[in-house]
Design a protein around this motif. Structure first.
Motif, PDB file in Angstrom:
ATOM      1  N   LEU A 169       5.850 -10.291   2.729  1.00  0.00           N
ATOM      2  CA  LEU A 169       4.516 -10.120   3.305  1.00  0.00           C
ATOM      3  C   LEU A 169       3.740 -11.436   3.285  1.00  0.00           C
ATOM      4  CD1 LEU A 169       3.646  -6.627   1.837  1.00  0.00           C
ATOM      5  CD2 LEU A 169       3.792  -7.169   4.278  1.00  0.00           C
ATOM      6  N   ASP A 170       3.902 -12.217   2.223  1.00  0.00           N
ATOM      7  CA  ASP A 170       3.257 -13.540   2.184  1.00  0.00           C
ATOM      8  C   ASP A 170       3.846 -14.445   3.261  1.00  0.00           C
ATOM      9  OD1 ASP A 170       1.683 -12.705   0.095  1.00  0.00           O
ATOM     10  OD2 ASP A 170       2.860 -13.721  -1.456  1.00  0.00           O
ATOM     11  N   LEU A 188       0.258  -6.694  12.832  1.00  0.00           N
ATOM     12  CA  LEU A 188      -0.209  -7.580  11.766  1.00  0.00           C
ATOM     13  C   LEU A 188      -1.352  -6.990  10.947  1.00  0.00           C
ATOM     14  CD1 LEU A 188       0.122 -11.071  13.493  1.00  0.00           C
ATOM     15  CD2 LEU A 188       1.660  -9.977  11.835  1.00  0.00           C
ATOM     16  N   PRO A 189      -2.359  -6.305  11.545  1.00  0.00           N
ATOM     17  CA  PRO A 189      -3.396  -5.693  10.699  1.00  0.00           C
ATOM     18  C   PRO A 189      -2.833  -4.649   9.728  1.00  0.00           C
ATOM     19  CG  PRO A 189      -4.138  -5.839  12.976  1.00  0.00           C
ATOM     20  CD  PRO A 189      -2.685  -6.182  12.980  1.00  0.00           C
ATOM     21  N   LEU A 190      -1.861  -3.874  10.189  1.00  0.00           N
ATOM     22  CA  LEU A 190      -1.239  -2.886   9.312  1.00  0.00           C
ATOM     23  C   LEU A 190      -0.511  -3.569   8.156  1.00  0.00           C
ATOM     24  CD1 LEU A 190      -0.424   0.017   8.662  1.00  0.00           C
ATOM     25  CD2 LEU A 190       1.467  -0.223  10.288  1.00  0.00           C
ATOM     26  N   LEU A 191       0.178  -4.684   8.449  1.00  0.00           N
ATOM     27  CA  LEU A 191       0.907  -5.389   7.407  1.00  0.00           C
ATOM     28  C   LEU A 191      -0.045  -6.085   6.442  1.00  0.00           C
ATOM     29  CD1 LEU A 191       3.885  -6.852   9.467  1.00  0.00           C
ATOM     30  CD2 LEU A 191       3.788  -4.760   8.098  1.00  0.00           C
ATOM     31  N   LEU A 194      -1.069  -3.379   4.186  1.00  0.00           N
ATOM     32  CA  LEU A 194       0.028  -3.090   3.261  1.00  0.00           C
ATOM     33  C   LEU A 194       0.061  -4.119   2.136  1.00  0.00           C
ATOM     34  CD1 LEU A 194       2.580  -1.506   2.476  1.00  0.00           C
ATOM     35  CD2 LEU A 194       3.877  -3.019   4.001  1.00  0.00           C
ATOM     36  N   SER A 195      -0.117  -5.385   2.484  1.00  0.00           N
ATOM     37  CA  SER A 195      -0.118  -6.434   1.472  1.00  0.00           C
ATOM     38  C   SER A 195      -1.226  -6.216   0.448  1.00  0.00           C
ATOM     39  CB  SER A 195      -0.282  -7.799   2.150  1.00  0.00           C
ATOM     40  OG  SER A 195      -0.236  -8.842   1.203  1.00  0.00           O
ATOM     41  N   GLU A 200      -0.455   0.452  -4.623  1.00  0.00           N
ATOM     42  CA  GLU A 200      -0.793   1.864  -4.410  1.00  0.00           C
ATOM     43  C   GLU A 200       0.181   2.516  -3.437  1.00  0.00           C
ATOM     44  OE1 GLU A 200      -4.542   4.742  -3.194  1.00  0.00           O
ATOM     45  OE2 GLU A 200      -4.871   2.616  -3.651  1.00  0.00           O
ATOM     46  N   PHE A 201       0.618   1.768  -2.420  1.00  0.00           N
ATOM     47  CA  PHE A 201       1.602   2.286  -1.469  1.00  0.00           C
ATOM     48  C   PHE A 201       2.864   2.717  -2.204  1.00  0.00           C
ATOM     49  CE2 PHE A 201       5.176   1.517   1.471  1.00  0.00           C
ATOM     50  CZ  PHE A 201       4.819   2.346   2.518  1.00  0.00           C
ATOM     51  N   PHE A 202       3.377   1.858  -3.089  1.00  0.00           N
ATOM     52  CA  PHE A 202       4.589   2.192  -3.829  1.00  0.00           C
ATOM     53  C   PHE A 202       4.328   3.296  -4.855  1.00  0.00           C
ATOM     54  CE2 PHE A 202       6.380  -2.002  -2.472  1.00  0.00           C
ATOM     55  CZ  PHE A 202       7.531  -1.489  -1.890  1.00  0.00           C
ATOM     56  N   ALA A 203       3.140   3.307  -5.444  1.00  0.00           N
ATOM     57  CA  ALA A 203       2.829   4.372  -6.404  1.00  0.00           C
ATOM     58  C   ALA A 203       2.857   5.736  -5.724  1.00  0.00           C
ATOM     59  CB  ALA A 203       1.460   4.116  -7.038  1.00  0.00           C
TER      60      ALA A 203
END
Length: 336
Positions: A169-170, A188-191, A194-195, A200-203
């Motif tokens: 992501l970086d 790109l805004p979605l990514l 996500l970054s 929280e996404f993974f949790a």
């Protein structure tokens, strides 16, 4: 050495079969592959002829490095050793599987399914996607209770994948700032979201029931023989994860947006009716987000040619349309 066939593959053929000679080698070249592969015609010492599908490391050092970092070669070999035997006709039958942890060299010899029609993201039909969904639903159901004795199988939400996602992501953000991702600009805004919300996404993902997932399931990874079952290939990213990862990639990348909109609800129902379980919608949406990430990372690694053809539409156009349809481009994509 037979032209186009490395010595380790020939040695594996000799130890697996009563090899008299290799008669013919037909390379199998499909875009985006992490390894070399070929159909091999052999004759055994009793005069019997057969064909075998052979697979071995990429000739390109950059791709081999990527495979080693992700454990792709080891994972696929171990999948065939430990899990594929219970999958019936849903995966090719294994003849030989070997992997050297020191060098990451491997050889796979599999059942040749050259008579099956290969799936194709750019030209799949709803019927093709439906067949693949029924097959993967059966596998997800088989593995939903967990699998024993597979310490090599990573968790999608585990620390290794989190580190990889943060790094990528970086890298995507830096490339976007330099204007290198114009084809995928809608994602790109979605990514970026996500970054910012990766933990929280993974949790949220870790709270799902989970199963064993293919990890990169789209119609280019599917064979369609005459029998009703689809056959799933290229298990290099197999992992524990949520079913929506496979289901979203298969539906979103396999159909143009207008066809997906017409059939999406029905296809999700096909998956559920085939044993894939219920409560899939949140996992499906998470799968769309992760597909956006995977495709952008892939395109950045492969270079600008991925955005200049029908492949670019599959990787970006179809995924962006699905993200928009599910309200994932309005600042709620990660936490939805």
């Amino acid at each position: 050495m037979t032209p186009g066939l490395p010595d380790p593959v020939r040695a594996a053929l000799a130890t697996t079969f009563r090899l008299d000679r290799v008669l013919r080698v037909e390379p199998v070249a499909r875009p985006g592959r992490m390894a070399e592969s070929a159909r091999v015609w052999i004759r055994e010492t009793d005069g019997t002829g057969r064909t075998v599908f052979a697979k071995w490391p990429s000739r390109h050092a950059r791709i081999r490095r990527m495979a080693r970092q992700s454990g792709a070669y080891q994972r696929e070999v171990m999948f065939y050793r430990d899990l594929a035997g219970d999958c019936g006709p849903s995966v090719p039958r294994m003849h030989h599987a070997s992997h050297d942890p020191g060098t990451d060299a491997f050889v796979l010899l599999l059942e040749d399914l050259g008579g099956a029609r290969p799936g194709d993201d750019a030209h799949s039909t709803v019927t093709d996607v439906r067949r693949a969904l029924r097959t993967v639903a059966g596998l997800h159901a088989r593995w939903a209770a967990g699998v024993d004795g597979v310490p090599w199988l990573p968790d999608w939400h585990g620390p290794r994948v989190r580190r990889y996602a943060r790094f990528e992501l970086d890298r995507i953000a830096r490339a976007a700032a330099r204007g290198r991702l114009m084809q995928g600009h809608r994602l790109l805004p979605l990514l970026a979201e996500l970054s910012e919300g990766l933990d929280e996404f993974f949790a949220r993902a870790a709270r799902g029931a989970g199963t064993v997932v293919h990890g990169d399931l789209h119609m280019d990874q599917v064979l369609l023989p005459a029998s009703p079952d689809a056959v799933l290939v290229d298990w290099q990213l197999v992992q524990r994860g949520n079913a929506g990862l496979d289901v979203a990639r298969l539906i979103v990348m396999g159909l143009p947006p207008e066809e997906r909109r017409l059939h999406e609800a029905e296809l999700l129902e096909v998956y559920r009716d085939s044993g894939g379980g219920s409560g899939l919608l949140d996992e499906y949406r998470a799968g769309i987000v992760w597909t956006a990430f995977m495709n952008t990372s892939y395109a950045l690694s492969r270079g600008p040619e991925t955005g200049t053809s029908a492949l670019g539409e599959v990787l970006f156009g179809r995924v962006a349309a699905a993200a928009a349809d599910h309200g994932l481009l309005n600042g709620q994509g990660v936490m939805r």
